[in-house]
Design an enzyme around this catalytic site. Structure first.
Site, PDB file in Angstrom:
ATOM      1  N   ASP A  79       0.765  -1.157   0.048  1.00  0.00           N
ATOM      2  CA  ASP A  79       0.178   0.007   0.062  1.00  0.00           C
ATOM      3  C   ASP A  79       0.805   1.369  -0.174  1.00  0.00           C
ATOM      4  O   ASP A  79       1.839   1.232   0.499  1.00  0.00           O
ATOM      5  CB  ASP A  79      -0.773   0.039   1.292  1.00  0.00           C
ATOM      6  CG  ASP A  79      -1.563  -1.097   1.392  1.00  0.00           C
ATOM      7  OD1 ASP A  79      -1.875  -1.707   2.530  1.00  0.00           O
ATOM      8  OD2 ASP A  79      -2.215  -1.869   0.429  1.00  0.00           O
ATOM      9  N   ASP A  86       0.601   8.150   8.316  1.00  0.00           N
ATOM     10  CA  ASP A  86       0.948   6.803   8.711  1.00  0.00           C
ATOM     11  C   ASP A  86       2.322   6.559   9.420  1.00  0.00           C
ATOM     12  O   ASP A  86       2.567   6.229  10.234  1.00  0.00           O
ATOM     13  CB  ASP A  86       1.212   5.808   7.324  1.00  0.00           C
ATOM     14  CG  ASP A  86      -0.243   5.291   6.873  1.00  0.00           C
ATOM     15  OD1 ASP A  86      -0.490   5.086   5.447  1.00  0.00           O
ATOM     16  OD2 ASP A  86      -1.093   5.100   7.642  1.00  0.00           O
ATOM     17  N   GLU A 111       2.203  -2.395  10.904  1.00  0.00           N
ATOM     18  CA  GLU A 111       1.896  -2.522   9.525  1.00  0.00           C
ATOM     19  C   GLU A 111       2.827  -1.681   8.585  1.00  0.00           C
ATOM     20  O   GLU A 111       3.103  -2.147   7.509  1.00  0.00           O
ATOM     21  CB  GLU A 111       0.482  -1.933   9.066  1.00  0.00           C
ATOM     22  CG  GLU A 111      -0.025  -2.135   7.778  1.00  0.00           C
ATOM     23  CD  GLU A 111      -0.920  -1.171   7.409  1.00  0.00           C
ATOM     24  OE1 GLU A 111      -1.236  -0.530   6.186  1.00  0.00           O
ATOM     25  OE2 GLU A 111      -2.219  -1.339   8.306  1.00  0.00           O
ATOM     26  N   GLU A 112       3.497  -0.866   9.262  1.00  0.00           N
ATOM     27  CA  GLU A 112       4.510   0.133   8.307  1.00  0.00           C
ATOM     28  C   GLU A 112       5.714  -0.541   8.424  1.00  0.00           C
ATOM     29  O   GLU A 112       6.793   0.068   7.745  1.00  0.00           O
ATOM     30  CB  GLU A 112       4.294   1.625   8.902  1.00  0.00           C
ATOM     31  CG  GLU A 112       2.912   2.008   9.152  1.00  0.00           C
ATOM     32  CD  GLU A 112       2.191   1.937   7.464  1.00  0.00           C
ATOM     33  OE1 GLU A 112       0.973   1.856   7.770  1.00  0.00           O
ATOM     34  OE2 GLU A 112       2.911   1.904   6.592  1.00  0.00           O
ATOM     35  N   ASP A 130      -1.614  -1.454  13.708  1.00  0.00           N
ATOM     36  CA  ASP A 130      -1.784  -0.787  12.543  1.00  0.00           C
ATOM     37  C   ASP A 130      -1.868   0.648  13.196  1.00  0.00           C
ATOM     38  O   ASP A 130      -3.101   1.270  13.407  1.00  0.00           O
ATOM     39  CB  ASP A 130      -3.068  -1.040  11.989  1.00  0.00           C
ATOM     40  CG  ASP A 130      -3.518  -0.352  10.686  1.00  0.00           C
ATOM     41  OD1 ASP A 130      -4.557  -0.668   9.957  1.00  0.00           O
ATOM     42  OD2 ASP A 130      -2.686   0.524  10.428  1.00  0.00           O
ATOM     43  N   LEU A 175      -2.182   3.500  11.713  1.00  0.00           N
ATOM     44  CA  LEU A 175      -3.126   4.468  11.260  1.00  0.00           C
ATOM     45  C   LEU A 175      -3.890   3.711  10.137  1.00  0.00           C
ATOM     46  O   LEU A 175      -3.703   3.546   9.065  1.00  0.00           O
ATOM     47  CB  LEU A 175      -2.537   5.763  10.459  1.00  0.00           C
ATOM     48  CG  LEU A 175      -3.808   6.886  10.727  1.00  0.00           C
ATOM     49  CD1 LEU A 175      -3.527   7.539  12.053  1.00  0.00           C
ATOM     50  CD2 LEU A 175      -3.122   8.070   9.522  1.00  0.00           C
ATOM     51  N   ASP A 176      -5.110   3.357  10.624  1.00  0.00           N
ATOM     52  CA  ASP A 176      -5.973   2.435   9.866  1.00  0.00           C
ATOM     53  C   ASP A 176      -6.936   3.317   8.833  1.00  0.00           C
ATOM     54  O   ASP A 176      -7.394   4.323   9.519  1.00  0.00           O
ATOM     55  CB  ASP A 176      -7.055   1.578  10.625  1.00  0.00           C
ATOM     56  CG  ASP A 176      -7.813   0.765   9.754  1.00  0.00           C
ATOM     57  OD1 ASP A 176      -9.237   1.175   9.977  1.00  0.00           O
ATOM     58  OD2 ASP A 176      -7.364  -0.079   9.009  1.00  0.00           O
ATOM     59  N   GLU A 207      -4.824  -6.416  12.317  1.00  0.00           N
ATOM     60  CA  GLU A 207      -6.319  -5.916  12.124  1.00  0.00           C
ATOM     61  C   GLU A 207      -7.235  -6.967  12.466  1.00  0.00           C
ATOM     62  O   GLU A 207      -8.343  -6.722  13.400  1.00  0.00           O
ATOM     63  CB  GLU A 207      -6.250  -5.581  10.518  1.00  0.00           C
ATOM     64  CG  GLU A 207      -5.434  -4.383   9.995  1.00  0.00           C
ATOM     65  CD  GLU A 207      -5.126  -3.829   8.780  1.00  0.00           C
ATOM     66  OE1 GLU A 207      -5.424  -2.755   8.166  1.00  0.00           O
ATOM     67  OE2 GLU A 207      -5.388  -4.895   7.884  1.00  0.00           O
TER      68      GLU A 207
HETATM   69  P1  FBP Z   1      -4.917   0.446   5.865  1.00  0.00           P
HETATM   70  O1  FBP Z   1      -4.701  -0.014   7.033  1.00  0.00           O
HETATM   71  O2  FBP Z   1      -3.624   0.612   4.964  1.00  0.00           O
HETATM   72  O3  FBP Z   1      -5.605   1.838   6.045  1.00  0.00           O
HETATM   73  O4  FBP Z   1      -5.886  -0.509   5.176  1.00  0.00           O
HETATM   74  C1  FBP Z   1      -6.917  -1.022   5.830  1.00  0.00           C
HETATM   75  C2  FBP Z   1      -8.219  -0.503   5.270  1.00  0.00           C
HETATM   76  O5  FBP Z   1      -8.058   0.800   4.882  1.00  0.00           O
HETATM   77  C3  FBP Z   1      -9.600  -0.808   6.190  1.00  0.00           C
HETATM   78  O6  FBP Z   1      -9.729   0.064   7.173  1.00  0.00           O
HETATM   79  C4  FBP Z   1     -10.592  -0.890   5.331  1.00  0.00           C
HETATM   80  O7  FBP Z   1     -11.850  -1.351   5.817  1.00  0.00           O
HETATM   81  C5  FBP Z   1      -9.965  -1.461   4.006  1.00  0.00           C
HETATM   82  O8  FBP Z   1      -8.624  -1.202   3.979  1.00  0.00           O
HETATM   83  C6  FBP Z   1     -10.424  -0.615   2.914  1.00  0.00           C
HETATM   84  O9  FBP Z   1     -10.158  -1.198   1.688  1.00  0.00           O
HETATM   85  P2  FBP Z   1     -10.711  -1.282   0.429  1.00  0.00           P
HETATM   86  O10 FBP Z   1     -10.316   0.217  -0.277  1.00  0.00           O
HETATM   87  O11 FBP Z   1      -9.955  -2.226  -0.705  1.00  0.00           O
HETATM   88  O12 FBP Z   1     -12.139  -1.177   0.472  1.00  0.00           O
END
Ligand code: FBP
Length: 413
Positions: A142, A148, A171-172, A194, A196-197, A353
């Site tokens: 990603d 992040d 995650e990073e 994670d 920053l989700d 996650e």
């Molecule tokens: P990050 O931790 O890199 O943000 O990825 C997780 C995430 O953003 C979740 O929070 C979210 O539910 C999902 O990925 C969204 O993914 P998509 O854009 O493929 O639906």
């Protein structure tokens, strides 16, 4: 109602000085009582009694009684509205656990501190040069956002300083980060996170979050932490939680004894208990899935999503798992991230996650399974950034989804 916050012995309390409306209302019972006494005195035939109860005494009785009554009332209100800060709550709940040494409390406290630091940056993201991509990609390919990186650094810094952590998996970061300082020689815990989700939502000011999980290390305390300290099933987790940076900032966590939510009060810089013992509704009418991938889902998943719309469930998908799950915690619903052609093993990362969210959801009375119908918490983990499909939320809705997969799914064969 005037509310005055005072700090007495480090405890924050609320004192309410009742304005006239409340005063009269709350005093009504007393007023009536005195009126009855007065009536009796006037009409009582017995001279002797009348002589001994003079007017002034009655008035004195009234005011003194009222004073006692109001003090009692204010105390009750203060107790009812007493603010419980995250630190107080942690110390109190952890003290109840046998063999608690305080190190776990300190670790949770430090996660709260790191969350406040990140919250401050998230809140002013539009004003400082922290929006946009950082130019690098993370362990699962990603694009990494500047925020992040900031959040990752702040959590690693604060946790490394705490002295309670011997290693961090993020995650990073491709590999886990062993923490070896003078302070943490006997550190018992590893943290997975994670930082920053929902990164894709940062630049458009949509709520994002932090997800964390805590394990007790398996390797001997004297030495550096090992990969095996992280590759533990979700059932081995000793605590998990998330921070939601949304309209208000909340920290929601569980250490195995129910789920509690704390709202950050910027005026005092404290996370204060706002949601005690969160119980997820067993059913709801929200489903949360990236419908844009509909054609890329397996047949049974498409059938289930059709079923959701047949039942007029409302689709809500923010694209930040923390925000989507937070809604389901309070309003019920189901969150799905099935495997797709692009992510044949699912997109979301099992260790930092899926496991932490599954831990919280089960603690709040919900269910978390993979799209192959295994309990997420019991899934085996072989790599830090292993991914998994996931379906989690209200118990009855996940059960319903399971029936669909069983009915339509060739996968089970
Ligand atoms: P990050 O931790 O890199 O943000 O990825 C997780 C995430 O953003 C979740 O929070 C979210 O539910 C999902 O990925 C969204 O993914 P998509 O854009 O493929 O639906």
């Amino acid at each position: 109602m005037k509310i005055i916050r005072v700090k007495i012995n480090n405890k924050i309390s609320n004192f309410k000085f009742l304005d006239s409306y409340y005063w009269i209302n709350l005093n009504l019972p007393f007023l009536i009582l005195v009126f009855i006494i007065k009536l009796n005195i006037v009409f009582l035939p017995n001279i002797k009694f009348r002589r001994c109860i003079s007017q002034t005494q009655v008035i004195f009785l009234f005011f003194y009684g009222d004073f006692l009554y109001l003090r009692l009332l204010t105390k009750c209100i203060a107790i009812m509205n007493k603010i419980v800060t995250l630190d107080e709550f942690i110390i109190r709940t952890e003290k109840e656990k046998p063999h608690s040494s305080g190190s776990f409390s300190r670790l949770l406290r430090d996660i709260g501190i790191a969350a406040k630091i990140v919250n401050r940056e998230v809140n002013k993201a539009g004003l400082v040069n922290i929006l946009g991509v950082d130019g690098s990609t993370n362990s699962t390919g990603d694009d990494v956002q500047k925020l992040d990186v900031f959040a990752n650094e702040k959590f690693i810094e604060t946790l490394s300083y705490s002295g309670e952590v011997c290693g961090i998996a993020s995650e990073e970061n491709q590999d886990f980060i062993p923490v070896q300082t003078d302070k943490n020689k006997l550190a018992q815990y590893v943290v997975v996170m994670d930082p920053l989700d929902g990164s894709s939502n940062i630049d458009v000011n949509v709520s994002v979050g932090t997800i964390f999980g805590i394990y007790r290390r398996k390797s001997p305390a004297e030495g550096p932490c090992q990969l095996d300290d992280f590759l533990q099933k979700g059932t081995e987790m000793v605590a998990a939680g998330y921070v939601l940076y949304g309209t208000s900032t909340l920290l929601v966590y569980s250490s195995g004894n129910g789920v509690n939510g704390f709202t950050l009060d910027p005026s005092i810089g404290e996370f204060c208990l706002s949601h005690r013992n969160i119980q997820m509704p067993v059913a709801g009418n929200y489903y949360s899935v990236n419908q844009g991938y509909y054609l890329k889902f397996d047949l049974e998943m498409r059938r289930y999503i059709d079923h959701c719309s047949d039942l007029n469930y409302r689709l809500r998908y923010i694209g930040s798992m923390v925000s989507d799950i937070h809604r389901i915690m309070f309003q019920g619903g189901i969150f799905l991230y099935p495997n797709t052609r692009k992510y044949p093993k699912g997109k979301l990362r099992l260790l930092y996650e899926c496991y932490p969210m599954a831990y919280l959801i089960e603690q709040a009375g919900g269910t978390a399974i993979t799209c192959k119908l295994e309990r997420v918490m019991e899934m085996d983990i072989h790599a830090l950034h292993q991914t998994s499909s996931i379906a989690m939320g209200s118990r009855d809705m996940v059960k319903d989804m399971k029936e669909f997969v069983e009915k339509y799914g060739a996968v089970i064969q």
